[in-house]
Scaffold this motif. Structure first.
Motif, PDB file in Angstrom:
ATOM      1  N   LEU A  59       7.218  -2.940   7.024  1.00 45.33           N
ATOM      2  CA  LEU A  59       5.972  -3.670   6.803  1.00 45.33           C
ATOM      3  C   LEU A  59       5.939  -4.896   7.713  1.00 45.33           C
ATOM      4  O   LEU A  59       6.934  -5.617   7.834  1.00 45.33           O
ATOM      5  CB  LEU A  59       5.844  -4.108   5.344  1.00 45.33           C
ATOM      6  N   THR A  75      -5.721 -11.135  -0.887  1.00 41.09           N
ATOM      7  CA  THR A  75      -5.860 -10.172   0.209  1.00 41.09           C
ATOM      8  C   THR A  75      -4.572  -9.377   0.362  1.00 41.09           C
ATOM      9  O   THR A  75      -3.501  -9.783  -0.090  1.00 41.09           O
ATOM     10  CB  THR A  75      -6.173 -10.894   1.537  1.00 41.09           C
ATOM     11  N   THR A  76      -4.693  -8.221   1.028  1.00 46.85           N
ATOM     12  CA  THR A  76      -3.541  -7.384   1.340  1.00 46.85           C
ATOM     13  C   THR A  76      -3.136  -7.647   2.790  1.00 46.85           C
ATOM     14  O   THR A  76      -3.951  -7.488   3.703  1.00 46.85           O
ATOM     15  CB  THR A  76      -3.887  -5.899   1.162  1.00 46.85           C
ATOM     16  N   HIS A 130       0.655  -8.364  -1.212  1.00 48.86           N
ATOM     17  CA  HIS A 130      -0.547  -9.128  -1.541  1.00 48.86           C
ATOM     18  C   HIS A 130      -0.287 -10.621  -1.396  1.00 48.86           C
ATOM     19  O   HIS A 130       0.805 -11.103  -1.724  1.00 48.86           O
ATOM     20  CB  HIS A 130      -0.991  -8.847  -2.975  1.00 48.86           C
ATOM     21  N   ALA A 163      -0.173  -6.344   4.234  1.00 45.10           N
ATOM     22  CA  ALA A 163       0.592  -5.220   4.794  1.00 45.10           C
ATOM     23  C   ALA A 163       0.583  -4.092   3.780  1.00 45.10           C
ATOM     24  O   ALA A 163       0.526  -4.329   2.563  1.00 45.10           O
ATOM     25  CB  ALA A 163       2.027  -5.621   5.129  1.00 45.10           C
ATOM     26  N   ALA A 164       0.631  -2.857   4.264  1.00 47.39           N
ATOM     27  CA  ALA A 164       0.613  -1.708   3.364  1.00 47.39           C
ATOM     28  C   ALA A 164       1.128  -0.476   4.089  1.00 47.39           C
ATOM     29  O   ALA A 164       1.061  -0.377   5.322  1.00 47.39           O
ATOM     30  CB  ALA A 164      -0.803  -1.455   2.834  1.00 47.39           C
ATOM     31  N   THR A 165       1.641   0.460   3.308  1.00 51.84           N
ATOM     32  CA  THR A 165       2.067   1.744   3.838  1.00 51.84           C
ATOM     33  C   THR A 165       1.980   2.775   2.725  1.00 51.84           C
ATOM     34  O   THR A 165       2.069   2.430   1.538  1.00 51.84           O
ATOM     35  CB  THR A 165       3.511   1.679   4.392  1.00 51.84           C
ATOM     36  N   THR A 166       1.796   4.032   3.088  1.00 50.73           N
ATOM     37  CA  THR A 166       1.731   5.120   2.117  1.00 50.73           C
ATOM     38  C   THR A 166       2.915   6.045   2.325  1.00 50.73           C
ATOM     39  O   THR A 166       3.212   6.447   3.457  1.00 50.73           O
ATOM     40  CB  THR A 166       0.411   5.905   2.260  1.00 50.73           C
ATOM     41  N   GLU A 188       2.029  -2.116  -1.165  1.00 49.61           N
ATOM     42  CA  GLU A 188       1.241  -3.166  -0.530  1.00 49.61           C
ATOM     43  C   GLU A 188       1.884  -4.533  -0.732  1.00 49.61           C
ATOM     44  O   GLU A 188       2.545  -4.776  -1.747  1.00 49.61           O
ATOM     45  CB  GLU A 188      -0.178  -3.188  -1.108  1.00 49.61           C
ATOM     46  N   ARG A 217       1.314   4.261  -2.537  1.00 48.37           N
ATOM     47  CA  ARG A 217       0.976   3.216  -1.576  1.00 48.37           C
ATOM     48  C   ARG A 217       1.673   1.918  -1.986  1.00 48.37           C
ATOM     49  O   ARG A 217       1.552   1.478  -3.132  1.00 48.37           O
ATOM     50  CB  ARG A 217      -0.542   3.009  -1.514  1.00 48.37           C
ATOM     51  N   ARG A 275       1.282   1.446  -5.840  1.00 45.36           N
ATOM     52  CA  ARG A 275       0.025   2.019  -6.321  1.00 45.36           C
ATOM     53  C   ARG A 275       0.081   3.549  -6.232  1.00 45.36           C
ATOM     54  O   ARG A 275       0.020   4.112  -5.127  1.00 45.36           O
ATOM     55  CB  ARG A 275      -1.140   1.495  -5.479  1.00 45.36           C
TER      56      ARG A 275
END
Length: 338
Positions: free
Chosen positions: A186, A165-166, A159, A168-171, A157, A155, A200
């Motif tokens: 993103l 706070t997060t 921050h 934007a994120a993608t896996t 991200e 993942r 992550r």
């Protein structure tokens, strides 16, 4: 201040040494603005020297620092391949490996070995952190491979380090024992001035990562992998008639090993990893960049565009290439220094 003044002497210790024996000279200058002569518009240009974040962290729009894990003490004594990457949390080990890299010119890469998910590998970009704008799109890409048949979910991200706070994120599912390029887009949900990108691992296992890039889609003239629009436009507004690049003494690098060698530096960064993308085996070493692989330094496209011109015969595709004086000087210096 005049030569010999106490202020100048205190600031520049050599004044007294060089000028102490001479009497003080005073002069006045009268300017008559009515006596003017035209200046050729061809004399106004810009000078580019790759120092003080002028390229990476400046004109070049890449947001991740040391994305290829190739920082080295030969660049700065305190730098090393893992510089500017920080592992936070427990359960994951972060190491640098060199076995079977993407390319010999890009020999270092990161390995994350996770026993218990929860830790993150973070990068704050340059200076005050990564800055992104709400609604803008950013191209995320990296090369990855695994050390088993199992897929490793990672993942990524963005921050906000101020609000924690997060935005934007993608896996991404990394699989395969050979290097592959993975990409995503993103789109931050808020403006961020002091941000960071984190990787992550989501499960137990080992994953190798390299060329971790976060690049804004908005660049100067919309060119992919291009320049920051604000800085590039400011330069364009000057309407320069020429660009001197490389400029200054940085043309020779910190040593001749790090100097600009046009045969290996006048390609697009993606070509350095072309064999990993398409599987081609067509002379990858000849089309690769130098040990600053895939950096902004490799954006020059035509060979030997220094202030020492190539002979006219060298520009003809049918004529044998005649080395310019600069390249001949480099070869002479390299030979004489061995």
């Amino acid at each position: 201040a005049r030569w010999g003044d106490k202020t100048q002497t205190a600031k520049w210790g050599f004044d007294r040494l060089y000028f102490g024996a001479y009497p003080r000279v005073e002069a006045s200058l009268t300017i008559d603005a009515r006596q003017t002569k035209p200046i050729s518009p061809m004399l106004m240009g810009i000078f580019y020297e790759d120092i003080s974040d002028a390229a990476d962290g400046g004109l070049y729009a890449e947001l991740v620092e040391n994305r290829d894990f190739e920082y080295s003490p030969t660049d700065r004594p305190e730098w090393k391949p893992e510089s500017f990457w920080v592992l936070e949390g427990e359960g994951t080990a972060f190491t640098i490996a060199t076995e079977a890299p993407i390319h010999p010119n890009n020999p270092h890469y990161a390995v994350l070995e996770t026993e218990t998910p929860g830790a993150v590998l973070g990068n704050f970009g340059r200076r005050d952190g990564i800055a992104v704008k709400r609604g803008d799109k950013y191209d995320l890409s990296f090369f990855g491979k695994t050390f088993s048949t199992a897929t490793q979910d990672v993942r990524v991200e963005l921050h906000d380090t101020v609000t924690k706070t997060t935005v934007a994120a993608t896996t991404v599912a990394v699989s395969g024992a050979d290097w592959r390029r993975f990409a995503a887009v993103l789109e931050p949900s808020a403006d961020v001035r002091h941000g960071r990108i984190v990787v992550r691992p989501l499960q137990r296992g080992r994953v190798a990562l390299d060329m971790i890039s976060l690049f804004p889609q908005k660049t100067f003239k919309g060119r992919k992998n291009g320049l920051r629009p604000d800085l590039a436009q400011a330069i364009a507004d000057l309407k320069p008639r020429f660009v001197r690049f490389p400029g200054g003494c940085i043309v020779h690098g910190s040593s001749l090993k790090e100097a600009y060698y046009w045969k290996t530096a006048s390609v697009r960064w993606k070509r350095a990893c072309r064999f990993a993308i398409s599987g081609t085996t067509t002379r990858p070493a000849a089309s690769a960049t130098t040990n600053t692989s895939c950096s902004a330094k490799t954006s020059a496209r035509s060979p030997c565009r220094s202030s020492h011109p190539v002979s006219r015969a060298a520009t003809s595709p049918k004529a044998p290439r005649t080395p310019c004086r600069w390249r001949t000087w480099l070869r002479t210096r390299r030979t004489s220094s061995i």
